[in-house]
Design an enzyme around this catalytic site. Structure first.
Site, PDB file in Angstrom:
ATOM      1  N   LYS A  13      25.991 -38.477  44.784  1.00  9.52           N
ATOM      2  CA  LYS A  13      25.143 -39.667  44.598  1.00  9.52           C
ATOM      3  C   LYS A  13      25.814 -40.687  43.676  1.00  9.52           C
ATOM      4  O   LYS A  13      25.872 -41.873  43.977  1.00  9.52           O
ATOM      5  CB  LYS A  13      23.775 -39.265  44.005  1.00  9.52           C
ATOM      6  N   ARG A  86      12.612 -37.385  42.071  1.00  5.65           N
ATOM      7  CA  ARG A  86      13.170 -36.047  42.173  1.00  5.65           C
ATOM      8  C   ARG A  86      12.068 -35.003  42.362  1.00  5.65           C
ATOM      9  O   ARG A  86      12.338 -33.813  42.457  1.00  5.65           O
ATOM     10  CB  ARG A  86      13.951 -35.763  40.886  1.00  5.65           C
ATOM     11  N   ARG A 125      33.876 -31.017  37.808  1.00  6.57           N
ATOM     12  CA  ARG A 125      33.667 -32.434  37.485  1.00  6.57           C
ATOM     13  C   ARG A 125      34.016 -32.724  36.023  1.00  6.57           C
ATOM     14  O   ARG A 125      33.719 -31.942  35.134  1.00  6.57           O
ATOM     15  CB  ARG A 125      32.218 -32.832  37.734  1.00  6.57           C
ATOM     16  N   ARG A 158      30.541 -32.401  31.419  1.00 10.18           N
ATOM     17  CA  ARG A 158      29.141 -32.592  31.027  1.00 10.18           C
ATOM     18  C   ARG A 158      28.561 -31.263  30.544  1.00 10.18           C
ATOM     19  O   ARG A 158      28.889 -30.213  31.101  1.00 10.18           O
ATOM     20  CB  ARG A 158      28.335 -33.082  32.249  1.00 10.18           C
ATOM     21  N   ARG A 169      19.832 -25.844  37.670  1.00  3.14           N
ATOM     22  CA  ARG A 169      19.635 -27.156  38.317  1.00  3.14           C
ATOM     23  C   ARG A 169      19.470 -26.995  39.820  1.00  3.14           C
ATOM     24  O   ARG A 169      18.628 -27.655  40.439  1.00  3.14           O
ATOM     25  CB  ARG A 169      20.836 -28.062  38.011  1.00  3.14           C
TER      26      ARG A 169
HETATM   27  P1  AP5 Z   1      28.837 -36.859  41.732  1.00  3.71           P
HETATM   28  O1  AP5 Z   1      28.980 -38.095  42.528  1.00  3.71           O
HETATM   29  O2  AP5 Z   1      28.943 -36.942  40.247  1.00  3.71           O
HETATM   30  O3  AP5 Z   1      27.505 -36.078  42.179  1.00  3.71           O
HETATM   31  P2  AP5 Z   1      25.973 -36.398  41.912  1.00  3.71           P
HETATM   32  O4  AP5 Z   1      25.233 -36.172  43.172  1.00  3.71           O
HETATM   33  O5  AP5 Z   1      25.830 -37.736  41.254  1.00  3.71           O
HETATM   34  O6  AP5 Z   1      25.662 -35.213  40.922  1.00  3.71           O
HETATM   35  P3  AP5 Z   1      24.872 -35.133  39.555  1.00  3.71           P
HETATM   36  O7  AP5 Z   1      25.204 -33.776  38.977  1.00  3.71           O
HETATM   37  O8  AP5 Z   1      25.138 -36.285  38.651  1.00  3.71           O
HETATM   38  O9  AP5 Z   1      23.424 -35.151  40.028  1.00  3.71           O
HETATM   39  P4  AP5 Z   1      22.222 -34.600  39.334  1.00  3.71           P
HETATM   40  O10 AP5 Z   1      21.172 -35.127  40.193  1.00  3.71           O
HETATM   41  O11 AP5 Z   1      22.184 -33.154  39.074  1.00  3.71           O
HETATM   42  O12 AP5 Z   1      22.369 -35.178  37.840  1.00  3.71           O
HETATM   43  P5  AP5 Z   1      21.760 -36.432  37.118  1.00  3.71           P
HETATM   44  O13 AP5 Z   1      22.779 -36.977  36.254  1.00  3.71           O
HETATM   45  O14 AP5 Z   1      21.024 -37.313  38.051  1.00  3.71           O
HETATM   46  O15 AP5 Z   1      29.939 -35.807  42.273  1.00  3.71           O
HETATM   47  C1  AP5 Z   1      30.081 -34.512  41.703  1.00  3.71           C
HETATM   48  C2  AP5 Z   1      31.575 -34.106  41.758  1.00  3.71           C
HETATM   49  O16 AP5 Z   1      31.963 -34.003  43.122  1.00  3.71           O
HETATM   50  C3  AP5 Z   1      32.532 -35.134  41.110  1.00  3.71           C
HETATM   51  O17 AP5 Z   1      33.556 -34.456  40.447  1.00  3.71           O
HETATM   52  C4  AP5 Z   1      33.083 -35.928  42.310  1.00  3.71           C
HETATM   53  O18 AP5 Z   1      34.412 -36.392  42.065  1.00  3.71           O
HETATM   54  C5  AP5 Z   1      33.043 -34.883  43.427  1.00  3.71           C
HETATM   55  N1  AP5 Z   1      32.759 -35.478  44.739  1.00  3.71           N
HETATM   56  C6  AP5 Z   1      31.846 -36.451  45.021  1.00  3.71           C
HETATM   57  N2  AP5 Z   1      31.857 -36.732  46.341  1.00  3.71           N
HETATM   58  C7  AP5 Z   1      32.794 -35.920  46.899  1.00  3.71           C
HETATM   59  C8  AP5 Z   1      33.260 -35.736  48.241  1.00  3.71           C
HETATM   60  N3  AP5 Z   1      32.787 -36.443  49.278  1.00  3.71           N
HETATM   61  N4  AP5 Z   1      34.207 -34.780  48.452  1.00  3.71           N
HETATM   62  C9  AP5 Z   1      34.717 -34.043  47.415  1.00  3.71           C
HETATM   63  N5  AP5 Z   1      34.320 -34.188  46.122  1.00  3.71           N
HETATM   64  C10 AP5 Z   1      33.356 -35.105  45.871  1.00  3.71           C
HETATM   65  O19 AP5 Z   1      20.620 -35.722  36.227  1.00  3.71           O
HETATM   66  C11 AP5 Z   1      20.972 -34.880  35.146  1.00  3.71           C
HETATM   67  C12 AP5 Z   1      19.709 -34.287  34.540  1.00  3.71           C
HETATM   68  O20 AP5 Z   1      18.859 -35.341  34.062  1.00  3.71           O
HETATM   69  C13 AP5 Z   1      18.810 -33.463  35.476  1.00  3.71           C
HETATM   70  O21 AP5 Z   1      19.249 -32.134  35.592  1.00  3.71           O
HETATM   71  C14 AP5 Z   1      17.458 -33.586  34.760  1.00  3.71           C
HETATM   72  O22 AP5 Z   1      17.402 -32.734  33.651  1.00  3.71           O
HETATM   73  C15 AP5 Z   1      17.474 -35.018  34.253  1.00  3.71           C
HETATM   74  N6  AP5 Z   1      16.910 -35.943  35.246  1.00  3.71           N
HETATM   75  C16 AP5 Z   1      17.566 -36.977  35.877  1.00  3.71           C
HETATM   76  N7  AP5 Z   1      16.744 -37.609  36.719  1.00  3.71           N
HETATM   77  C17 AP5 Z   1      15.542 -36.983  36.632  1.00  3.71           C
HETATM   78  C18 AP5 Z   1      14.301 -37.165  37.297  1.00  3.71           C
HETATM   79  N8  AP5 Z   1      14.119 -38.140  38.221  1.00  3.71           N
HETATM   80  N9  AP5 Z   1      13.281 -36.321  36.988  1.00  3.71           N
HETATM   81  C19 AP5 Z   1      13.425 -35.364  36.061  1.00  3.71           C
HETATM   82  N10 AP5 Z   1      14.573 -35.120  35.398  1.00  3.71           N
HETATM   83  C20 AP5 Z   1      15.637 -35.930  35.691  1.00  3.71           C
END
Ligand code: AP5
Length: 211
Positions: A13, A86, A125, A158, A169
């Protein structure tokens, strides 16, 4: 056009959002990034969010919804909601908020990536502490170890990308976030993309969906 980008942790994402910003000038509303900024600034919100994030738990709906409301009320448009909603209650609250602000969402785009791929993406990552640029130790390493190519900042893992937190997660994703597929199918906004392909190929399909 305003869109929702959703999928499991590590589905890509953030990576796809960065391309949408760079190539199409869209605006990213990432709840994860907003929480990380609050943690960095040691705000009350950050202290509260960190206790959940470090354990791989979701931050309570009421906290997240209030935060997103503030951002959308500020008048941003052509936005990507990354990581929000989410849970189904968050999606319902978002619908209410959009109604109130007379904004619409055109598509809810789901990035499908198999579980076995997600673990490798997340454990490998690395992110820049300064500008947030995302790397991967195998598929997208920084040119100099631990140094950001873009800004020279320190590249780190992270806290929530440790194996035991990732498990939590992914479990929460299955329980609370995957029901959103049904929610958005009912509203005819749901589009599924195969996120298990090269980043550029996924992006090319994503552009077609939103153009
Ligand atoms: P990346 O693009 O970073 O993946 P992502 O989907 O953004 O993953 P996140 O871990 O950031 O998502 P998340 O939803 O768990 O975390 P968030 O920060 O929102 O890619 C990941 C890796 O893969 C990278 O190394 C990249 O280079 C590689 N990659 C990408 N695309 C690729 C491809 N096509 N091929 C190969 N490699 C690839 O949330 C963190 C925390 O915040 C949550 O756990 C929760 O505690 C809290 N939180 C956030 N939002 C909410 C909400 N709405 N409600 C409640 N709690 C929330």
């Amino acid at each position: 056009m305003n869109i929702i980008l959703f999928g499991a942790p590590g589905a890509g994402k953030g990576t796809q959002s960065a391309l949408l910003i760079e190539k199409l000038g869209m605006y990213q509303v990432s709840t994860g990034d907003l929480f990380r900024a609050a943690i960095k600034n040691k705000t009350e919100l950050g202290i509260k969010a960190q206790s959940y994030m470090d354990k791989g738990q979701l931050v309570p709906d009421s906290v997240v919804i209030g935060m997103v409301e503030e951002v959308l009320k500020s008048g941003v448009r052509d936005f990507i909601l990354d990581g929000f909603p989410r849970t189904v209650p968050q999606a319902e609250a978002l619908d209410e908020l959009l109604n109130k602000l007379s904004i619409s969402i055109s598509k809810a785009i789901f990035l499908e990536v198999p579980k076995q791929e997600l673990m490798g993406r997340l454990t490998g990552r690395r992110v820049c502490k300064n500008c947030g640029a995302v790397y991967h130790i195998v598929s997208k390493p920084s040119k100099l170890e631990d140094v950001c190519d873009s800004c020279g900042g320190q590249v780190v893992q992270r806290n929530d990308d440790k194996a035991e937190v990732i498990e939590a997660r992914l479990k929460n994703y299955d329980e609370y976030t995957s029901p959103l597929k049904d929610y958005y199918t009912k509203s005819h906004k749901f589009v599924e993309l195969d996120g298990n392909r090269a980043t550029e190929i996924v992006f090319s399909d994503l552009k077609k969906v939103i153009s």
